[in-house]
Design a protein around this motif. Structure first.
Motif, PDB file in Angstrom:
ATOM      1  N   LEU A 159      64.474 132.087  31.722  1.00 55.82           N
ATOM      2  CA  LEU A 159      64.764 131.354  32.951  1.00 55.82           C
ATOM      3  C   LEU A 159      64.797 129.853  32.720  1.00 55.82           C
ATOM      4  CD1 LEU A 159      62.326 133.284  35.318  1.00 55.82           C
ATOM      5  CD2 LEU A 159      64.746 133.758  34.944  1.00 55.82           C
ATOM      6  N   SER A 160      65.692 129.198  33.417  1.00 53.72           N
ATOM      7  CA  SER A 160      65.735 127.739  33.461  1.00 53.72           C
ATOM      8  C   SER A 160      65.431 127.339  34.900  1.00 53.72           C
ATOM      9  CB  SER A 160      67.115 127.223  33.051  1.00 53.72           C
ATOM     10  OG  SER A 160      67.191 125.818  33.200  1.00 53.72           O
ATOM     11  N   VAL A 161      64.318 126.627  35.094  1.00 50.66           N
ATOM     12  CA  VAL A 161      63.825 126.359  36.450  1.00 50.66           C
ATOM     13  C   VAL A 161      63.798 124.858  36.716  1.00 50.66           C
ATOM     14  CG1 VAL A 161      61.836 126.553  37.989  1.00 50.66           C
ATOM     15  CG2 VAL A 161      62.484 128.486  36.522  1.00 50.66           C
ATOM     16  N   GLU A 162      64.373 124.473  37.838  1.00 53.67           N
ATOM     17  CA  GLU A 162      64.298 123.088  38.313  1.00 53.67           C
ATOM     18  C   GLU A 162      63.526 123.096  39.629  1.00 53.67           C
ATOM     19  OE1 GLU A 162      67.142 119.340  39.681  1.00 53.67           O
ATOM     20  OE2 GLU A 162      68.015 121.045  38.614  1.00 53.67           O
TER      21      GLU A 162
ATOM     22  N   VAL B 293      47.063 120.224  32.002  1.00 49.65           N
ATOM     23  CA  VAL B 293      48.346 120.368  32.687  1.00 49.65           C
ATOM     24  C   VAL B 293      48.747 119.106  33.447  1.00 49.65           C
ATOM     25  CG1 VAL B 293      48.016 122.857  32.908  1.00 49.65           C
ATOM     26  CG2 VAL B 293      47.337 121.360  34.800  1.00 49.65           C
ATOM     27  N   MET B 294      47.864 118.129  33.506  1.00 47.56           N
ATOM     28  CA  MET B 294      48.194 116.928  34.269  1.00 47.56           C
ATOM     29  C   MET B 294      49.356 116.134  33.681  1.00 47.56           C
ATOM     30  SD  MET B 294      46.504 117.369  36.860  1.00 47.56           S
ATOM     31  CE  MET B 294      47.203 115.915  37.641  1.00 47.56           C
ATOM     32  N   PRO B 295      49.506 116.033  32.338  1.00 43.64           N
ATOM     33  CA  PRO B 295      50.667 115.312  31.827  1.00 43.64           C
ATOM     34  C   PRO B 295      52.001 115.876  32.324  1.00 43.64           C
ATOM     35  CG  PRO B 295      49.060 115.615  30.082  1.00 43.64           C
ATOM     36  CD  PRO B 295      48.579 116.423  31.254  1.00 43.64           C
ATOM     37  N   SER B 296      52.068 117.196  32.566  1.00 48.46           N
ATOM     38  CA  SER B 296      53.299 117.787  33.085  1.00 48.46           C
ATOM     39  C   SER B 296      53.604 117.263  34.483  1.00 48.46           C
ATOM     40  CB  SER B 296      53.182 119.317  33.114  1.00 48.46           C
ATOM     41  OG  SER B 296      53.103 119.847  31.806  1.00 48.46           O
ATOM     42  N   LEU B 297      52.562 117.051  35.285  1.00 34.88           N
ATOM     43  CA  LEU B 297      52.753 116.504  36.622  1.00 34.88           C
ATOM     44  C   LEU B 297      53.101 115.027  36.564  1.00 34.88           C
ATOM     45  CD1 LEU B 297      52.427 116.904  39.767  1.00 34.88           C
ATOM     46  CD2 LEU B 297      50.134 115.938  39.444  1.00 34.88           C
ATOM     47  N   ILE B 298      52.341 114.272  35.791  1.00 39.83           N
ATOM     48  CA  ILE B 298      52.536 112.813  35.742  1.00 39.83           C
ATOM     49  C   ILE B 298      53.914 112.464  35.199  1.00 39.83           C
ATOM     50  CG2 ILE B 298      51.661 110.655  34.799  1.00 39.83           C
ATOM     51  CD1 ILE B 298      49.913 112.020  36.984  1.00 39.83           C
TER      52      ILE B 298
ATOM     53  N   PRO C 252      50.668 123.404  37.953  1.00 40.25           N
ATOM     54  CA  PRO C 252      50.876 124.677  37.266  1.00 40.25           C
ATOM     55  C   PRO C 252      52.347 125.068  37.120  1.00 40.25           C
ATOM     56  CG  PRO C 252      49.035 124.880  38.782  1.00 40.25           C
ATOM     57  CD  PRO C 252      49.689 123.549  39.057  1.00 40.25           C
ATOM     58  N   TYR C 253      53.181 124.681  38.076  1.00 36.11           N
ATOM     59  CA  TYR C 253      54.597 125.050  38.007  1.00 36.11           C
ATOM     60  C   TYR C 253      55.309 124.225  36.932  1.00 36.11           C
ATOM     61  CZ  TYR C 253      53.040 126.968  42.407  1.00 36.11           C
ATOM     62  OH  TYR C 253      52.310 127.638  43.363  1.00 36.11           O
ATOM     63  N   PHE C 254      54.937 122.953  36.831  1.00 34.36           N
ATOM     64  CA  PHE C 254      55.517 122.128  35.775  1.00 34.36           C
ATOM     65  C   PHE C 254      54.982 122.548  34.410  1.00 34.36           C
ATOM     66  CE2 PHE C 254      55.832 119.197  39.503  1.00 34.36           C
ATOM     67  CZ  PHE C 254      57.225 119.204  39.570  1.00 34.36           C
ATOM     68  N   ALA C 255      53.719 122.967  34.363  1.00 36.70           N
ATOM     69  CA  ALA C 255      53.164 123.472  33.111  1.00 36.70           C
ATOM     70  C   ALA C 255      53.897 124.737  32.672  1.00 36.70           C
ATOM     71  CB  ALA C 255      51.667 123.753  33.263  1.00 36.70           C
ATOM     72  N   ALA C 256      54.311 125.551  33.641  1.00 40.33           N
ATOM     73  CA  ALA C 256      55.061 126.765  33.302  1.00 40.33           C
ATOM     74  C   ALA C 256      56.400 126.422  32.659  1.00 40.33           C
ATOM     75  CB  ALA C 256      55.278 127.611  34.558  1.00 40.33           C
ATOM     76  N   ILE C 257      56.965 125.264  33.030  1.00 35.34           N
ATOM     77  CA  ILE C 257      58.185 124.795  32.365  1.00 35.34           C
ATOM     78  C   ILE C 257      57.854 124.272  30.973  1.00 35.34           C
ATOM     79  CG2 ILE C 257      60.018 123.066  32.391  1.00 35.34           C
ATOM     80  CD1 ILE C 257      59.977 123.184  35.449  1.00 35.34           C
TER      81      ILE C 257
ATOM     82  N   ALA D 131      46.305 126.150  34.057  1.00 36.70           N
ATOM     83  CA  ALA D 131      45.625 125.139  34.876  1.00 36.70           C
ATOM     84  C   ALA D 131      44.168 125.502  35.115  1.00 36.70           C
ATOM     85  CB  ALA D 131      46.352 124.981  36.209  1.00 36.70           C
ATOM     86  N   ILE D 132      43.890 126.773  35.319  1.00 34.92           N
ATOM     87  CA  ILE D 132      42.523 127.218  35.540  1.00 34.92           C
ATOM     88  C   ILE D 132      41.680 127.031  34.290  1.00 34.92           C
ATOM     89  CG2 ILE D 132      41.100 129.262  36.000  1.00 34.92           C
ATOM     90  CD1 ILE D 132      43.498 130.233  37.787  1.00 34.92           C
TER      91      ILE D 132
END
Length: 336
Positions: A56-59, A254-259, A41-46, A247-248
């Motif tokens: 915001l720019s988040v790393e 949202v999995m491609p953002s994680l992978i 979910p955090y990567f999806a938010a990016i 994600a819910i």
């Protein structure tokens, strides 16, 4: 270890320097753990633009356990992080005045668990007596185990606790070298499945189902940064909530953002891990009725009382030191 006055001053200087350079839109975020399903979910938010929509720019940086982000945020190395609120409570008692607090509850029902195997005689809490329990010292679930033991009338002296590393925890249980382990329910369960342990041989004793009133992991903030940048913190929390809503609504999406950040991960397994965290920890009766992010004052008071049964506070516990809803919308973030 106590946070020294020098570290606190360094935190303040770090924040001041950041503000002076006009870089307040850059918000490094310290996760609690590796890039696994619940991090999606955090990567999806990016990737879905939720952070960018809030300027915001988040790393995102991986962590080494649910206690890991607390000193990182307290010293100002990271303005925002993700950590176990119960460990934060103890940290703030041992480091009074440290500039860190929780600002958004994520795991309304904590994933702290004892995971055992039916074939090794573990099916209920009482079965742990006389057995060997593998527990990583920095593990958030292990930190709460004494409360779990007290709530279930377990004799701690009758349980052999073997300190283990995170990488060896599940393999030791899979090999039968320990009868049970502490861990997060969604992580340890699927790690055992991946190691070939039959699912019907795995016993998951979720501590929240066995007497714990505790909350789980929350978004934490450096309070100096938050006070100087309230809009940035509020925007950060909104983006996090939007990432979880994505994600819910569609875990697979949202999995491609994680992978992308962890190409070696098994997408199907990590999607299932994410789904387990959603079903057991994020979408609860409370968050469905009250929105995501907030806490119930009476439950927090009960949680502090439970912590007091196994931990001697140096100061007077005060829930206002550990959590603030000042950066949340009234009523939290609706999940529908």
């Amino acid at each position: 270890m106590k946070m020294t006055a020098q570290l606190a001053a360094a935190a303040a200087l770090t924040v001041t320097a950041t503000l002076a350079q006009g870089q307040t839109t850059d918000v490094p975020f310290a996760l609690d753990w590796k890039f696994e399903g619940p991090a999606a979910p955090y990567f999806a938010a990016i990737d879905n633009g939720h952070f960018a929509d809030n300027g915001l720019s988040v790393e995102i940086t991986a962590g080494t356990g649910s206690l890991d982000a607390i000193p990182k945020v307290a010293t100002g190395a990271f303005p925002m992080g993700f950590a176990d609120i119960n460990s934060l409570i103890r940290f703030l008692d041992q480091n009074p005045g440290a500039p860190v607090t929780a600002v958004m509850m994520v795991y309304d029902k904590p994933p702290f668990a004892v995971i055992g195997r039916e074939s090794l005689g573990i099916s209920e809490p009482a079965d742990l007596e006389g057995e060997v329990l593998g527990a990583p010292p920095p593990d958030g679930a292990w930190a709460q185990f004494p409360i779990f033991a007290a709530e279930n009338d377990l004799d701690m002296d009758a349980i052999t606790v073997e300190p283990v590393g995170f990488p060896t925890r599940e393999p030791m249980l899979a090999d039968g070298n320990v009868a049970a382990i502490t861990g997060f329910s969604f992580s340890s369960y699927l790690n055992l499945v991946r190691l070939g342990v039959p699912e019907d041989d795995i016993t998951t004793l979720l501590m929240a189902d066995h007497g714990l009133e505790l909350y789980g992991n929350a978004i934490i903030a450096n309070t100096d940064f938050a006070e100087a940048n309230p809009e940035a913190v509020s925007g950060f929390l909104e983006a996090v909530a939007m990432g979880w809503k994505d994600a819910i609504a569609d875990p697979a999406a949202v999995m491609p953002s994680l992978i992308e950040r962890n190409p070696a991960a098994d997408s199907d397994l990590e999607q299932r891990r994410l789904e387990l965290s959603i079903e057991a920890n994020v979408v609860t009766d409370y968050t469905t009725a009250n929105g995501m992010g907030t806490i119930d004052d009476d439950r927090m008071a009960a949680a502090i009382e439970q912590i007091k049964t196994v931990y001697d506070f140096e100061g007077t516990p005060d829930a206002d030191l550990y959590f603030t809803d000042a950066y949340l919308p009234e009523g939290g973030f609706p999940l529908d």
